[in-house]
Scaffold this active site. Structure first.
Site, PDB file in Angstrom:
ATOM      1  N   TRP A 159       8.695  -8.097  -9.351  1.00 22.37           N
ATOM      2  CA  TRP A 159       7.595  -9.187  -9.101  1.00 22.37           C
ATOM      3  C   TRP A 159       7.585 -10.181 -10.370  1.00 22.37           C
ATOM      4  CZ3 TRP A 159       4.921  -9.162  -4.608  1.00 22.37           C
ATOM      5  CH2 TRP A 159       4.887  -7.937  -3.806  1.00 22.37           C
TER       6      TRP A 159
ATOM      7  N   CYS B 205       0.668  -7.690  -1.325  1.00 21.03           N
ATOM      8  CA  CYS B 205       0.819  -6.358  -1.129  1.00 21.03           C
ATOM      9  C   CYS B 205      -0.281  -5.423  -0.798  1.00 21.03           C
ATOM     10  CB  CYS B 205       1.282  -5.970  -2.650  1.00 21.03           C
ATOM     11  SG  CYS B 205       1.363  -3.990  -2.706  1.00 21.03           S
TER      12      CYS B 205
ATOM     13  N   THR C  20       6.386  -1.887  -9.703  1.00 21.31           N
ATOM     14  CA  THR C  20       5.487  -2.006  -8.502  1.00 21.31           C
ATOM     15  C   THR C  20       4.215  -2.544  -8.564  1.00 21.31           C
ATOM     16  OG1 THR C  20       4.280   0.269  -8.670  1.00 21.31           O
ATOM     17  CG2 THR C  20       6.204   0.239  -7.234  1.00 21.31           C
ATOM     18  N   VAL C  21       3.513  -3.059  -7.947  1.00 29.08           N
ATOM     19  CA  VAL C  21       1.828  -3.612  -7.898  1.00 29.08           C
ATOM     20  C   VAL C  21       1.292  -2.783  -7.002  1.00 29.08           C
ATOM     21  CG1 VAL C  21       2.279  -5.953  -8.851  1.00 29.08           C
ATOM     22  CG2 VAL C  21       2.233  -5.488  -6.287  1.00 29.08           C
TER      23      VAL C  21
ATOM     24  N   TYR D 236       5.089   0.979   7.642  1.00 28.83           N
ATOM     25  CA  TYR D 236       6.294   0.816   6.779  1.00 28.83           C
ATOM     26  C   TYR D 236       7.358   1.923   7.621  1.00 28.83           C
ATOM     27  CZ  TYR D 236       4.300  -1.914   3.138  1.00 28.83           C
ATOM     28  OH  TYR D 236       3.765  -2.886   2.462  1.00 28.83           O
TER      29      TYR D 236
END
Lengths: 332, 332
Positions: free
Chosen positions: B79, B46, B113-114, B177
Site C-alpha cells: 500500500w 479495505c 496489510t492494512v 473472497y
C-alpha cells in the site's frame, strides 16, 4: 457468432464482413428456398443465432430447415458439435462448424460464426449474414410458413422496424459487447452511457405499448429480446453493464418476461449454455473460467401484467405449437 | 489488508499470521495506550481496515490516534501513500507502508496489510492483527473514549458477539473472497452456497431485531456492515456473489441502509476507493483493470423503516459529532 472483432483505439469494433449471399424464393444468388436442402447451424448461447432459432420456430420452418446445435463453448478455432453423439453433427457429418466454412471455395476468413446456413448438398456455408437471415425467413420462405404464422416483418411497418432495430443493434445488442470488450476505461464508459440511455429510451417507449412497433410481435422485439434475456445472467456482471439489472428496470423487465412467457421465446432459452459460453470462452476477461452460480432465473416466470396494454402477440396469426422433438431446452 | 493468501486444493485460504502484539492499557506487550504515540494506517478500500475507521470514530479516538490513509490501489509490494502531497505520509515520512513493516527488527514476512498501527517513536508497525485492534479500541483505550462513546463490546454480550462475528467472518467477510478467488468451480460454488445460506440466516435474525446482538450497535454490526456496503459495488459482480444483490435482500438492505445513515458508518465510506481497489488491483480476475460505472449508490440514502423495530443505535451513549477535519469522504 464467435465474438470476432478487433480493437480500434481501444474500443471494440465488431467485424461485420459477413457472407452476403441470400437464400431467396427466386434463387437469384444461386440458392433457392427449398425444403430439406439447408441446415441452420446455431449455438443456444449466442444472441445473434438466437434470433434465428426464435424466428424459425414462430414461422414453423422446422420441417423444412433442420437445425444443428453447437455446444456452448468453442475453442480458438471453431464452434463444435460436441453435444452430438461422437461429437459429429449427424446431418453434416462434421465435428466443427469450421469445416463447413473451409469447404467454401472462396476461403472466407473473418471467422467461424453462428448463425450459419449450410447447403447440405455441398457441405458449404451459404451465408452467415445474421441480420438478413431472419428477414429472409419472413419474406423469402413464406411458401413454407406454417398455418397461422405471424407476420414478423409487415410491409407497412418495415421502415420503423428497421429504424428501431438499428438503434437497438448499435447501443444494446452490440453495445453490451462494447462495454465488455472495451480496451480502456473511457471507451467502456461511453458504451455504458449509450447502452443505458437507450434502455431508458426503450423503457419510455414500452411503458404504454406492449411491443416495440405496432401492436404485435415483430422482428424488432425478437432482436431486443435476445439481449435482454442474457442481461442479468451475463452482461450485468461479465460485461460490467451494471447500472442496474434488467430485473430492476420495471418496464423492460415486464416486457422481457411477457415475451419469455410467449411460445417461441422462453422455450428456446438455455441459461446454462448462455452462462457457460460467455464465462468459459472469454478467458481474456474471466481468466478463471468460473461460471457464476446466480442469478436465480425463476423470476422469468412471474406475472408481468403487460396484457393490460392491449395488442396481441401474433396479430391475425396463432402461437406456435409445442417445441419440435429433440429441440427442447431444460425448463426453469 | 492486501489480499494475501494462498490456494489450498484450489480453494482460497487467507494467511492469518498477523502480528499478535497488543497495545493495551497496562502495556503488557511493551506498547501502552498513549495519546499521540501511534498512527493507524488504513485504506478506505479495505473492509478489514474499514472496521478500525468506524470504531475509532464512534469512540472518538481521533484526537489521540491519528490516521494515515493509503490510496485505493497498491502495487505488488505495498500500500502506498500516494494521496498525500509528494506521495509521503506527513507523519511517518514514508511513501510505502512496507517501509514501516521493514523497520521491524523481526523481518515480518507474510504481507503488507492494512489496518496496521505504527509506533511513531520508532516508525515500526506494532500490530496488524485486525480482529484484535477494534476490540482493543473498545476495551483498552477507554481512558480516551469521547464523552458519550457507545459500548461496542459490552461484557454481558461478548460471547454472543464473538459467536456471531465468527460465523460472519467465515461465511461472509472472508466468504466473498473465497467466492472471488476460488481456483475452480467446485470451491467457488461451495463458498457461494455458504455465503448465501449465511445471508439468509442473517436476514431471518434481523427481520425482527434492529441490530445483530442486543438492541444497540455492537462490534458484530460493524463487522457485517463493512462487507455489506461493498456487496453491490464489488462482490456481486467482481467476486461472482450474484444470487442476488444486497438491494434485492429486503431485510439486509434495510439493515445496511440503517447503519449507513447512522453517523460513523456512511460518512466513512468512499465508493470510488472501494471500486478502484478491487477492480484495478485484482488483475488476475479483472485483466483489463476497467472499473464498472455502476451501480448507482444513491439508494443508500433511501428510507429503511428500521426504527420501528425498536433499539437505539448508541444505547446510553450518543452519536459521534462531525467527521474530523481532513477525514471527510465525498458525499453520495
Amino acid at each position: 457468432m464467435a465474438d470476432q472483432g478487433k480493437y480500434v483505439e481501444k474500443s471494440y469494433q465488431r467485424d461485420t464482413r459477413y457472407i452476403p449471399t441470400r437464400i431467396t424464393a427466386d434463387g437469384r444468388d444461386g440458392f433457392p428456398v427449398e425444403a430439406g436442402r439447408y441446415r441452420l447451424a446455431v449455438s443456444r448461447a449466442c444472441p445473434w443465432a438466437h434470433r434465428t432459432i426464435i424466428v424459425r420456430r414462430l414461422l414453423g420452418l422446422e420441417p423444412v430447415l433442420s437445425m444443428a446445435v453447437a455446444g456452448p463453448t468453442h475453442d480458438a478455432d471453431s464452434w463444435t458439435f460436441d453435444l452430438d453423439p461422437g461429437g459429429v453433427d449427424p446431418v453434416l457429418g462434421i465435428p466443427r462448424l469450421k469445416d463447413a466454412y473451409e469447404a467454401r471455395p472462396d476461403g472466407y476468413k473473418p471467422g467461424v460464426t453462428v448463425p450459419a446456413i449450410v447447403d447440405t448438398t455441398t457441405g458449404q456455408v451459404v451465408t452467415n449474414n445474421f441480420p438478413q437471415i431472419t428477414l429472409d425467413f419472413s419474406t423469402q420462405w413464406s411458401q413454407f410458413h406454417r398455418e397461422g404464422a405471424p407476420d414478423l416483418y409487415p410491409e407497412a411497418l418495415r421502415a420503423e422496424i428497421d429504424e428501431v432495430a438499428e438503434l437497438v443493434y448499435r447501443d444494446v445488442n452490440n453495445g453490451v459487447y462494447r462495454c465488455g470488450f472495451a480496451g480502456e476505461q473511457e471507451s467502456y464508459e461511453q458504451a455504458y452511457d449509450r447502452l443505458f440511455s437507450r434502455l431508458d429510451w426503450l423503457s419510455e417507449r414500452l411503458a404504454g405499448q406492449r411491443y416495440l412497433v405496432g401492436d404485435t410481435i415483430t422482428e424488432a422485439d425478437i432482436r431486443l429480446f435476445t439481449t435482454l434475456v442474457r442481461f442479468d445472467a451475463v452482461y450485468h456482471g461479465h460485461f460490467k453493464c451494471n447500472r442496474s439489472k434488467l430485473s430492476e428496470m420495471p418496464v423492460l423487465w415486464g416486457y422481457a418476461r411477457d415475451l419469455f412467457q410467449t411460445p417461441g421465446f422462453g422455450d428456446t432459452v438455455n441459461f446454462d449454455h448462455i452462462k457457460s459460453h460467455y464465462y468459459e470462452v472469454h478467458l481474456d476477461i474471466n481468466p478463471t473460467g468460473i461460471v457464476p452460480k446466480g442469478p436465480d432465473p425463476s423470476g422469468w416466470l412471474s406475472d408481468h401484467g403487460r396484457e393490460a396494454l392491449g395488442g396481441s402477440p401474433f396479430g391475425a396469426g396463432t402461437a406456435p405449437g409445442p417445441v419440435a422433438a429433440g429441440e427442447e431446452v431444460p425448463s426453469l
